[in-house]
Design a protein around this motif. Structure first.
Motif, PDB file in Angstrom:
ATOM      1  N   TYR A   1     -12.221   5.073  -0.325  1.00 38.26           N
ATOM      2  CA  TYR A   1     -11.718   4.306  -1.469  1.00 38.26           C
ATOM      3  C   TYR A   1     -10.410   3.612  -1.083  1.00 38.26           C
ATOM      4  CZ  TYR A   1     -10.411   3.138  -6.240  1.00 38.26           C
ATOM      5  OH  TYR A   1     -10.065   2.458  -7.380  1.00 38.26           O
ATOM      6  N   PRO A   2     -10.302   2.298  -1.282  1.00 34.84           N
ATOM      7  CA  PRO A   2      -9.112   1.551  -0.846  1.00 34.84           C
ATOM      8  C   PRO A   2      -7.868   1.837  -1.682  1.00 34.84           C
ATOM      9  CG  PRO A   2     -11.025   0.105  -1.124  1.00 34.84           C
ATOM     10  CD  PRO A   2     -11.359   1.405  -1.770  1.00 34.84           C
ATOM     11  N   GLY A   3      -8.035   2.320  -2.914  1.00 37.97           N
ATOM     12  CA  GLY A   3      -6.892   2.565  -3.781  1.00 37.97           C
ATOM     13  C   GLY A   3      -6.437   4.009  -3.752  1.00 37.97           C
ATOM     14  N   ALA A   4      -5.530   4.337  -4.673  1.00 34.44           N
ATOM     15  CA  ALA A   4      -5.014   5.699  -4.779  1.00 34.44           C
ATOM     16  C   ALA A   4      -6.065   6.582  -5.453  1.00 34.44           C
ATOM     17  CB  ALA A   4      -3.711   5.711  -5.568  1.00 34.44           C
ATOM     18  N   ALA A   5      -6.399   7.689  -4.822  1.00 34.01           N
ATOM     19  CA  ALA A   5      -7.407   8.593  -5.377  1.00 34.01           C
ATOM     20  C   ALA A   5      -7.094  10.017  -4.933  1.00 34.01           C
ATOM     21  CB  ALA A   5      -8.811   8.193  -4.939  1.00 34.01           C
ATOM     22  N   ARG A   6      -7.463  10.958  -5.781  1.00 37.95           N
ATOM     23  CA  ARG A   6      -7.293  12.375  -5.462  1.00 37.95           C
ATOM     24  C   ARG A   6      -8.399  13.162  -6.139  1.00 37.95           C
ATOM     25  NH1 ARG A   6      -2.509  14.481  -9.519  1.00 37.95           N
ATOM     26  NH2 ARG A   6      -2.921  16.419  -8.392  1.00 37.95           N
TER      27      ARG A   6
ATOM     28  N   LEU B   1      -9.466  12.654   1.005  1.00 35.13           N
ATOM     29  CA  LEU B   1      -8.694  12.568  -0.219  1.00 35.13           C
ATOM     30  C   LEU B   1      -7.952  13.879  -0.462  1.00 35.13           C
ATOM     31  CD1 LEU B   1     -11.133  10.780  -2.722  1.00 35.13           C
ATOM     32  CD2 LEU B   1      -9.442   9.754  -1.187  1.00 35.13           C
ATOM     33  N   PRO B   2      -6.727  13.804  -0.979  1.00 36.28           N
ATOM     34  CA  PRO B   2      -5.990  15.038  -1.269  1.00 36.28           C
ATOM     35  C   PRO B   2      -6.689  15.858  -2.361  1.00 36.28           C
ATOM     36  CG  PRO B   2      -4.842  13.126  -2.153  1.00 36.28           C
ATOM     37  CD  PRO B   2      -5.946  12.598  -1.300  1.00 36.28           C
TER      38      PRO B   2
END
Length: 378
Positions: free
Chosen positions: A68-73, A99-100
């Protein structure tokens, strides 16, 4: 004369269902056309998990590996597990970069809440101020591009939900699972769900991408806190609050939950069947009569009419059986099952009828719905 009338009524019912029930039998409702957003929204993936240590090694890595190019967790909410679910999740995150992952546990379930929804609400709180929430079950495995596809397809929609491809490995799964999705679509035709002005609303809880502000506008998870059929309740809440929703069949998500025996499938379906009927004896009686007329009468009268050599019985009954089977074929193909299995739909419908009655009996005995070691009075 009565038997002839029943045969013709059954045929008329199937003609109406095939032509007028929102094209429920069609399987073409896939993700809407995708468009790359100008800015990739932030996403928190919330996974409520109770005693899922066995399945997590096959599913959680697929979420951590999302490209995923954006911020994701990813937020895994350990819902009072007794099998080391949290420890397994933390180990998987250490072994696989991606991903965290945040592993958290909610406080004790308060009165009026189901355990899953309380865990979901806790996960939403931990997520904080994100643009989107991907609500997904612990048994769902996602392709690496699943999150990107959902976000690109969402556009201006407030909820995008996909019915994950369910497991069909054992004989019982092959007999019952495709019909489960077929009957769900009959109750909630996807095309009607996806029309903004239509009253029909639903979602598939295994894979729901929802805008955070739309969820808050609908009252948050608290608005559906006691729902047993929580996915339908969520879709209804979002749509009633003015949100645009979309529901279809998954291309990037599949359930790995095994239901190898008739008993396991029976428990899965009967736990919420009577809830679907709003615990109404009248609706139960109507459902039993309707299932008998629509699904059981055509094959029974086809055989009886042939033995009696009464063309006015077997001909319409056989035609009704044929229409029934043809509407089931697309769902069988979606689940990669042989087309010939469509003729067995009356057998599966009989099992669903018995499961529904059993669900009502359980309710009348005060046993309610039971899942993952919890019982609910509703």
């Amino acid at each position: 004369m009565v038997v002839r009338v029943v045969a013709w009524v059954a045929l008329a019912a199937w003609v109406w269902l095939a032509l007028c029930q929102g094209g429920f039998w069609r399987t073409g409702q896939r993700l809407p056309p995708r468009r790359t957003p100008a800015r990739w929204p932030s996403v928190a993936v919330v996974v409520p998990a109770r005693d899922e240590a066995d399945v997590l090694p096959s599913t959680l890595p697929s979420l951590l590996a999302q490209r995923y190019p954006g911020a994701a967790r990813v937020i895994l909410v350990d819902d009072g597990s007794g099998d080391g679910t949290a420890a397994v999740a933390e180990r998987l995150a250490r072994e696989q970069p991606g991903l965290p992952l945040t592993v958290t546990s909610p406080p004790p379930v308060p009165p009026g809440w189901t355990g899953k929804l309380w865990a979901l609400a806790h996960g939403v709180t931990v997520a904080g101020e994100v643009d989107h929430l991907l609500l997904t079950d612990a048994d769902i495995a996602h392709d690496p591009e699943s999150l990107v596809a959902l976000v690109e397809a969402a556009g201006e929609r407030d909820l995008v939900s996909q019915m994950a491809l369910l497991r069909t490995r054992t004989g019982w799964e092959r007999l019952i699972v495709p019909a489960f999705v077929y009957f769900f679509a009959m109750l909630y035709p996807f095309r009607r769900v996806n029309r903004p002005r239509a009253r029909t609303a639903a979602a598939a809880g295994g894979c729901c991408l929802v805008r955070r502000d739309a969820l808050e506008r609908a009252g948050g998870v608290a608005a559906i806190r006691g729902a047993i059929i929580d996915d339908v309740a969520l879709g209804t809440a979002i749509k009633r609050s003015g949100g645009r929703i979309w529901l279809g069949l998954a291309e990037h998500a599949r359930s790995l939950r095994p239901y190898p025996t008739l008993r396991s499938l029976w428990q899965m379906i009967s736990r919420s069947a009577y809830t679907q009927l709003r615990h109404s004896p009248l609706l139960l009686a109507g459902t039993v009569a309707g299932l008998a007329l629509v699904f059981l009468a055509p094959p029974a009268l086809t055989v009886a009419g042939a033995l009696l050599r009464d063309e006015l019985v077997w001909a319409p009954a056989a035609a009704a059986w044929l229409v029934m089977a043809l509407t089931f074929v697309p769902m069988l193909r979606h689940h990669r099952q042989p087309v010939a299995a469509a003729a067995l739909l009356p057998v599966t419908a009989t099992l669903y009828l018995l499961m529904t009655v059993d669900s009502a009996v359980r309710h009348w005995r005060g046993r309610g719905a039971t899942w993952k070691g919890r019982s609910y009075p509703g």
